[in-house]
Motif scaffolding. Structure first.
Motif, PDB file in Angstrom:
ATOM      1  N   TYR A  84       0.857  -1.180   0.000  1.00  0.00           N
ATOM      2  CA  TYR A  84       0.000   0.000   0.000  1.00  0.00           C
ATOM      3  C   TYR A  84       0.896   1.232   0.000  1.00  0.00           C
ATOM      4  O   TYR A  84       1.871   1.294   0.750  1.00  0.00           O
ATOM      5  CB  TYR A  84      -0.893   0.025   1.246  1.00  0.00           C
ATOM      6  N   GLU A  85       0.553   2.216  -0.816  1.00  0.00           N
ATOM      7  CA  GLU A  85       1.324   3.452  -0.859  1.00  0.00           C
ATOM      8  C   GLU A  85       0.394   4.652  -0.759  1.00  0.00           C
ATOM      9  O   GLU A  85      -0.733   4.627  -1.250  1.00  0.00           O
ATOM     10  CB  GLU A  85       2.122   3.548  -2.162  1.00  0.00           C
ATOM     11  N   SER A  86       0.895   5.695  -0.115  1.00  0.00           N
ATOM     12  CA  SER A  86       0.139   6.937   0.003  1.00  0.00           C
ATOM     13  C   SER A  86       1.074   8.116  -0.204  1.00  0.00           C
ATOM     14  O   SER A  86       2.150   8.183   0.402  1.00  0.00           O
ATOM     15  CB  SER A  86      -0.524   7.043   1.380  1.00  0.00           C
ATOM     16  N   TYR A  87       0.663   9.030  -1.082  1.00  0.00           N
ATOM     17  CA  TYR A  87       1.357  10.303  -1.274  1.00  0.00           C
ATOM     18  C   TYR A  87       0.441  11.391  -0.714  1.00  0.00           C
ATOM     19  O   TYR A  87      -0.689  11.538  -1.187  1.00  0.00           O
ATOM     20  CB  TYR A  87       1.615  10.573  -2.755  1.00  0.00           C
ATOM     21  N   PHE A  88       0.914  12.127   0.311  1.00  0.00           N
ATOM     22  CA  PHE A  88       0.015  13.103   0.901  1.00  0.00           C
ATOM     23  C   PHE A  88       0.709  14.437   1.181  1.00  0.00           C
ATOM     24  O   PHE A  88       1.921  14.513   1.379  1.00  0.00           O
ATOM     25  CB  PHE A  88      -0.648  12.553   2.167  1.00  0.00           C
ATOM     26  N   ASP A  89      -0.099  15.485   1.152  1.00  0.00           N
ATOM     27  CA  ASP A  89       0.357  16.862   1.270  1.00  0.00           C
ATOM     28  C   ASP A  89       1.073  17.095   2.594  1.00  0.00           C
ATOM     29  O   ASP A  89       0.619  16.649   3.651  1.00  0.00           O
ATOM     30  CB  ASP A  89      -0.848  17.804   1.143  1.00  0.00           C
ATOM     31  N   LYS A  90       2.184  17.825   2.545  1.00  0.00           N
ATOM     32  CA  LYS A  90       2.980  18.038   3.749  1.00  0.00           C
ATOM     33  C   LYS A  90       2.327  19.001   4.736  1.00  0.00           C
ATOM     34  O   LYS A  90       2.630  18.949   5.932  1.00  0.00           O
ATOM     35  CB  LYS A  90       4.373  18.546   3.377  1.00  0.00           C
ATOM     36  N   GLU A  91       1.446  19.850   4.274  1.00  0.00           N
ATOM     37  CA  GLU A  91       0.799  20.799   5.172  1.00  0.00           C
ATOM     38  C   GLU A  91      -0.527  20.272   5.694  1.00  0.00           C
ATOM     39  O   GLU A  91      -0.769  20.267   6.903  1.00  0.00           O
ATOM     40  CB  GLU A  91       0.589  22.143   4.442  1.00  0.00           C
ATOM     41  N   LEU A  94      -3.454  15.598   3.715  1.00  0.00           N
ATOM     42  CA  LEU A  94      -4.494  14.964   2.904  1.00  0.00           C
ATOM     43  C   LEU A  94      -3.856  14.281   1.698  1.00  0.00           C
ATOM     44  O   LEU A  94      -2.919  14.821   1.088  1.00  0.00           O
ATOM     45  CB  LEU A  94      -5.516  15.997   2.425  1.00  0.00           C
ATOM     46  N   PRO A  95      -4.331  13.098   1.316  1.00  0.00           N
ATOM     47  CA  PRO A  95      -3.697  12.347   0.234  1.00  0.00           C
ATOM     48  C   PRO A  95      -3.905  12.977  -1.134  1.00  0.00           C
ATOM     49  O   PRO A  95      -4.960  13.551  -1.420  1.00  0.00           O
ATOM     50  CB  PRO A  95      -4.370  10.977   0.321  1.00  0.00           C
ATOM     51  N   VAL A  96      -2.873  12.829  -1.946  1.00  0.00           N
ATOM     52  CA  VAL A  96      -2.920  13.222  -3.354  1.00  0.00           C
ATOM     53  C   VAL A  96      -3.132  12.002  -4.231  1.00  0.00           C
ATOM     54  O   VAL A  96      -3.871  12.039  -5.217  1.00  0.00           O
ATOM     55  CB  VAL A  96      -1.607  13.940  -3.747  1.00  0.00           C
ATOM     56  N   LYS A  97      -2.506  10.894  -3.816  1.00  0.00           N
ATOM     57  CA  LYS A  97      -2.570   9.665  -4.594  1.00  0.00           C
ATOM     58  C   LYS A  97      -2.375   8.473  -3.670  1.00  0.00           C
ATOM     59  O   LYS A  97      -1.595   8.532  -2.714  1.00  0.00           O
ATOM     60  CB  LYS A  97      -1.474   9.668  -5.668  1.00  0.00           C
ATOM     61  N   ARG A 109      -4.515  -7.844  -7.651  1.00  0.00           N
ATOM     62  CA  ARG A 109      -5.316  -6.642  -7.863  1.00  0.00           C
ATOM     63  C   ARG A 109      -4.430  -5.414  -7.710  1.00  0.00           C
ATOM     64  O   ARG A 109      -3.718  -5.277  -6.714  1.00  0.00           O
ATOM     65  CB  ARG A 109      -6.460  -6.591  -6.859  1.00  0.00           C
ATOM     66  N   TYR A 110      -4.475  -4.535  -8.708  1.00  0.00           N
ATOM     67  CA  TYR A 110      -3.714  -3.281  -8.670  1.00  0.00           C
ATOM     68  C   TYR A 110      -4.662  -2.128  -8.941  1.00  0.00           C
ATOM     69  O   TYR A 110      -5.508  -2.204  -9.839  1.00  0.00           O
ATOM     70  CB  TYR A 110      -2.592  -3.285  -9.714  1.00  0.00           C
ATOM     71  N   ASN A 111      -4.522  -1.064  -8.161  1.00  0.00           N
ATOM     72  CA  ASN A 111      -5.365   0.101  -8.393  1.00  0.00           C
ATOM     73  C   ASN A 111      -4.666   1.361  -7.917  1.00  0.00           C
ATOM     74  O   ASN A 111      -3.936   1.346  -6.920  1.00  0.00           O
ATOM     75  CB  ASN A 111      -6.706  -0.046  -7.668  1.00  0.00           C
ATOM     76  N   GLU A 112      -4.866   2.439  -8.646  1.00  0.00           N
ATOM     77  CA  GLU A 112      -4.400   3.761  -8.256  1.00  0.00           C
ATOM     78  C   GLU A 112      -5.599   4.686  -8.116  1.00  0.00           C
ATOM     79  O   GLU A 112      -6.513   4.651  -8.936  1.00  0.00           O
ATOM     80  CB  GLU A 112      -3.427   4.337  -9.290  1.00  0.00           C
ATOM     81  N   VAL A 113      -5.579   5.493  -7.064  1.00  0.00           N
ATOM     82  CA  VAL A 113      -6.647   6.455  -6.813  1.00  0.00           C
ATOM     83  C   VAL A 113      -6.023   7.833  -6.627  1.00  0.00           C
ATOM     84  O   VAL A 113      -5.088   7.994  -5.839  1.00  0.00           O
ATOM     85  CB  VAL A 113      -7.457   6.076  -5.552  1.00  0.00           C
ATOM     86  N   THR A 114      -6.523   8.822  -7.358  1.00  0.00           N
ATOM     87  CA  THR A 114      -6.080  10.204  -7.173  1.00  0.00           C
ATOM     88  C   THR A 114      -7.217  11.012  -6.555  1.00  0.00           C
ATOM     89  O   THR A 114      -8.398  10.706  -6.747  1.00  0.00           O
ATOM     90  CB  THR A 114      -5.646  10.839  -8.501  1.00  0.00           C
ATOM     91  N   PHE A 115      -6.835  12.061  -5.816  1.00  0.00           N
ATOM     92  CA  PHE A 115      -7.806  12.848  -5.057  1.00  0.00           C
ATOM     93  C   PHE A 115      -7.852  14.275  -5.591  1.00  0.00           C
ATOM     94  O   PHE A 115      -6.819  14.941  -5.699  1.00  0.00           O
ATOM     95  CB  PHE A 115      -7.425  12.864  -3.576  1.00  0.00           C
ATOM     96  N   ASP A 116      -9.053  14.758  -5.936  1.00  0.00           N
ATOM     97  CA  ASP A 116      -9.277  16.125  -6.383  1.00  0.00           C
ATOM     98  C   ASP A 116      -9.944  16.880  -5.236  1.00  0.00           C
ATOM     99  O   ASP A 116     -11.135  16.693  -4.963  1.00  0.00           O
ATOM    100  CB  ASP A 116     -10.177  16.141  -7.619  1.00  0.00           C
TER     101      ASP A 116
END
Length: 254
Positions: A84-91, A94-97, A109-116
């Motif tokens: 599992y991986e999470s890229y999230f804003d430093k301030e 909140l996750p970006v991806k 199973r592979y999936n990527e989710v991006t956050f708007d």
């Protein structure tokens, strides 16, 4: 059963220190936690969590990577390797991806989710665009956020922390009840810990809502020291075996 445990363990592994008044720091290199998973006296798996600074579209973010896999006899009977991986804003934290890469026996199973954040939407490779609540997290970023803003000395016994997350292509309400403090004997010493009980759904693997417990060090690091599952088929435990901090302080401070 180990497949189910690794799935649950992905909810629980965290690795930042928290301070309610200081800003997020981005100059440190990162940290690495290692865990071993036992079913009774049998070693069945291990897990690892790494946190570092990274970039997405030229913007600096935090990047957390959690891996869990079977070992020994369990690996021969039913091979599991989940990431599992999470890229999230430093301030905002909140996750970006978020990435979920599952390999369990013959199942993949592979999936990527991006956050708007402006539209309050997610875009899943597998299911497309969906409207979601404001401030929603993925599983990993949820815990970094919770530890920065919720897991602290101001907690009262019985208090429940709730967070809305997006996991396995659906919304999932994450809930933890604070049970007080306990001393835990671990591989890295005897540690005073916060004790939490995640509120879980009964019937499938758990008999009672309090059949899952987590102990988090009540110090500046606030790392998970132990996670225990009391299941229908017996007790399963995840224990911290190594904590490597590559900086003078942890990456995230709030």
């Amino acid at each position: 059963m180990l497949r189910f445990t690794l799935f649950l363990f992905s909810f629980l592994v965290l690795s930042t220190s928290t301070d309610a008044n200081s800003p997020a720091k981005s100059s440190e290199k990162g940290e690495h936690l290692k865990y071993v998973i036992h079913y009774g006296i049998v070693r069945g798996g291990k897990a690892s969590l790494k946190l570092k600074s990274d970039k997405i579209d030229g913007k600096e973010v935090f990047h957390a990577t959690l891996t869990g896999r079977t070992v020994g006899l369990f690996n021969t009977l039913y091979k599991v390797k989940d990431t599992y991986e999470s890229y999230f804003d430093k301030e905002t934290l909140l996750p970006v991806k978020a990435i979920r890469n599952i390999r369990e026996g013959s199942y993949k199973r592979y999936n990527e989710v991006t956050f708007d954040r402006e539209k309050n939407q997610i875009n899943s490779q597998r299911s497309g665009i969906k409207d979601v609540p404001e401030g929603i997290h993925d599983i990993l970023s949820a815990f970094y956020f919770a530890r920065a803003y919720h897991f602290n000395s101001e907690l009262e016994v019985g208090q429940v922390v709730k967070m809305q997350t997006y996991f396995s292509d659906e919304e999932f309400l994450l809930q933890f009840r604070f049970m007080g403090y306990e001393m835990v004997n671990s591989k890295i010493g005897t540690i005073k810990c916060y004790k939490f009980i995640p509120i879980v759904q009964t019937g499938r693997a758990f008999k009672d809502e309090d059949d899952m417990k987590i102990w988090i060090s009540a110090d500046a690091n606030k790392v998970p020291v132990r996670v225990q599952f009391d299941l229908f088929l017996g007790s399963l435990r995840c224990d911290l075996t190594n904590f490597s901090d590559f900086s003078t302080s942890s990456l995230i401070k709030k």
